[in-house]
Design an enzyme around this catalytic site. Structure first.
Site, PDB file in Angstrom:
ATOM      1  N   GLU A  81      10.597  -5.161  11.512  1.00 26.51           N
ATOM      2  CA  GLU A  81       9.395  -5.327  10.692  1.00 26.51           C
ATOM      3  C   GLU A  81       8.962  -3.918  10.352  1.00 26.51           C
ATOM      4  O   GLU A  81       8.595  -3.155  11.243  1.00 26.51           O
ATOM      5  CB  GLU A  81       8.360  -6.110  11.525  1.00 26.51           C
ATOM      6  CG  GLU A  81       7.246  -6.660  10.694  1.00 26.51           C
ATOM      7  CD  GLU A  81       6.081  -5.726  10.688  1.00 26.51           C
ATOM      8  OE1 GLU A  81       6.108  -4.788   9.854  1.00 26.51           O
ATOM      9  OE2 GLU A  81       5.181  -5.906  11.496  1.00 26.51           O
ATOM     10  N   CYS A  88       0.379  -2.878   9.847  1.00 19.23           N
ATOM     11  CA  CYS A  88       1.393  -3.149   8.823  1.00 19.23           C
ATOM     12  C   CYS A  88       0.836  -4.101   7.777  1.00 19.23           C
ATOM     13  O   CYS A  88       1.393  -4.227   6.699  1.00 19.23           O
ATOM     14  CB  CYS A  88       2.650  -3.714   9.462  1.00 19.23           C
ATOM     15  SG  CYS A  88       2.289  -4.959  10.671  1.00 19.23           S
TER      16      CYS A  88
END
Ligand code: NAP
Length: 523
Positions: free
Chosen positions: A265, A302
């Site tokens: 990720e 994120c």
């Protein structure tokens, strides 16, 4: 709690000697005690061997037993209390409240996976009965379900010292599926990692499992991580961090004689679209909400909304002025590491030379202090300068003004893969921009309406993923119970007698799980 400063292998403290490093207090830049010892090659080797041996036992444990173990991990983590909060606060400069809520979230995640595997239907058992009478060929008895992969290497993330670190989502989902885990601790919070790692090791011992089910390895460079990814006994990788790091691990795993999956990720700019009706009705409210989301956790998420698309009209002008004011008034915040701080400062400085600065706070002169900032540009500049589409990790956002609807659609079409896209829209906007919503579903893993992308709910339906380059595999998620499928694979049994089948596939359904039998779902 006294910290030991060594890796944790076979349930015991690892070796001293070799290279050492210390955590740094992001507020004043001071080094923290104790020194942590990087794992030796022989320790990585031993941890991998023990994990492979433990897999033979742990991979066959029933869902009920694995659930009990995950509950023990959560209880041990909860019992760390103030020690964990104090050390994590010191190593990350994140407030105690944020660390406490991360501990709560991490434990809830473990309990959720415990429920999932105790219930058992996640294995997606399918049974197609034999038909010996079928012409021209008899039909065989075919049964399939998900099984664990084997030892999984997990890289702790810097920005979630608990929830995406040693006992975080990757570890929880890999353990839930039945895989031993080898964690490479993030060097920014080694003390926090040691406390969480010791909690998992206690749970392993209490559950009567082989100690190789969990190992914790320290390093302040890339060698231990590379050795893990290349190790023939490691069967998958979970990673959260930079694009450069994630991509390097993907390439390393693909170049192995036996390539393995890497679930990386790697971040995202999480575009926000404020559509005209919503801008007219709620511009002040959206400006405040967006400011809170961009600056939350010093922008080190994120899911931080990094780019905001808005029309070139008076309402958008007033919105931009308000957001600029809020950013200018934002107090300085300390970023997690010297590396993140340096990347943020150089990113802000080069972007300031490319586009207009609408509002910027001031930064303290100590440690990893950073100022919040909002920039503004237009659709043409954004579409033609790829540097503007790069994630700026920290409390920064970029507003992009478009003059007509087609320009907005073209901006959306030009997007790469992202974790999220957010729409602020009225019902009328949603009708008028239905094509934009459809287009965005091809670009992201999660669509948010009239909210903010930070704050990822841990639940069964969550998708925290998205097409490359947001992640290495857009078919997966790293949050929510779907995450378990990253660390499992399908196996099919053909022509086996009942007694030789796993319980999940036996005729009488002794576990009482949901299964597909001859095409029909049922228990
Ligand atoms: P990172 O540099 O990607 O590091 C994450 C972990 O991966 C660390 O343990 C690191 O080891 C290891 N690693 C990195 N490159 C490697 C390689 N080539 N081979 C083996 N191991 C490797 O991330 P970070 O330190 O957390 O922050 C740096 C940048 O990453 C930030 O500025 C931000 O842009 C981004 N980031 C993104 C997210 C996200 O949610 N996607 C989260 C945090 C950070 P060492 O540190 O020991 O070298």
């Amino acid at each position: 709690m006294e910290l030991n400063g060594t890796s944790l292998i076979n349930g015991k403290a690892g070796k001293r000697g070799g290279r050492t490093f210390r955590a740094v207090n992001p507020i004043n830049g001071e080094k923290l005690e104790p020194a942590f010892h990087a794992a030796a090659d022989s320790e990585v080797e031993e941890a991998a061997r023990l994990a492979a041996e433990a897999f033979v036992i742990y991979g066959r444990r029933s869902g009920k037993k694995r659930g009990e173990f995950l509950r023990l991990v959560a209880q041990e983590l909860e019992s760390c209390g103030e020690d964990l909060v104090k050390r994590a606060t010191l190593e990350t400069a994140l407030p105690a409240g944020r660390i406490q809520s991360e501990i709560g979230r991490t434990c809830n995640q473990l309990y959720l996976f415990a429920q999932l595997v105790e219930e058992g239907s996640w294995v997606e058992a399918r049974i197609d009965h034999a038909n010996p009478e079928r012409k021209p060929q008899p039909k065989p008895d075919v049964r399939s379900m998900y099984v664990p992969l084997g030892p999984v290497a997990v890289f702790g993330a810097s920005n979630f010292p608990i929830a995406f670190s040693v006992a975080g989502g990757d570890t929880a989902s890999a353990l839930a599926a039945g895989n031993p885990v080898l964690v490479k601790a993030h060097p920014a919070h080694p003390g926090t990692s040691e406390i969480a790692g010791a909690a998992i090791a206690r749970a392993v011992a209490k559950a009567g499992l082989p100690a190789g089910v969990f190992s914790l390895l320290f390093d302040d460079g890339v060698e231990v991580g590379k050795q893990l990814v290349k190790h023939p006994l490691v069967k998958a990788v979970g990673f959260t961090g930079s694009h450069a790091g994630g991509r390097a691990l993907m390439d390393l795993a693909a170049a192995r004689p036996e390539p393995i999956p890497v679930y990386a990720e790697m971040g995202s700019i999480n575009p926000v679209f404020i559509l005209p009706g919503a801008m007219k009705e709620r511009r002040e409210q959206i400006a405040s909400g967006l400011h809170a989301s961009v600056t939350l956790g010093a922008g080190q998420f994120c899911t931080k909304p990094g780019v905001v698309m808005l029309a070139d009209d008076d309402n958008a002008q007033a919105f931009a002025a308000k957001l600029g004011e809020l950013m200018a008034g934002t107090p300085s915040s300390a970023l997690l590491t010297a590396g993140i701080h340096a990347a943020y400062c150089s990113g802000v400085s080069s972007r300031s030379g490319q586009v207009k600065v609408l509002g910027q706070g001031s930064a303290a002169q100590s440690g990893h202090a950073a100022a919040a900032v909002v920039f503004e540009t237009d659709a043409t500049a954004f579409a033609t300068d790829p540097r503007l589409g790069v994630e700026l990790f920290g409390p920064a956002a970029l507003l992009v003004r478009y003059s007509k609807r087609e320009e907005l659609m073209s901006l959306a079409r030009g997007l790469h893969g992202h974790l999220t896209a957010t729409l602020h829209a009225t019902e009328q906007d949603l009708r008028e921009y239905a094509d934009l919503v459809r287009l965005l579903t091809t670009k992201v893993g999660r669509l948010v309406l009239n909210g903010y992308p930070t704050g990822v709910e841990v639940c069964h339906a969550m998708v925290h993923g998205g097409p490359y380059p947001a992640t290495s595999d857009g078919r997966s998620t790293s949050v929510g119970t779907h995450a378990i499928f990253r660390f499992a694979r399908l196996v099919c049994w053909q022509g086996f007698p009942d007694a030789a089948l796993p319980e999940e596939l036996q005729e009488a359904n002794p576990l009482g799980i949901w299964r597909m039998v001859d095409g029909q779902m049922g228990k």
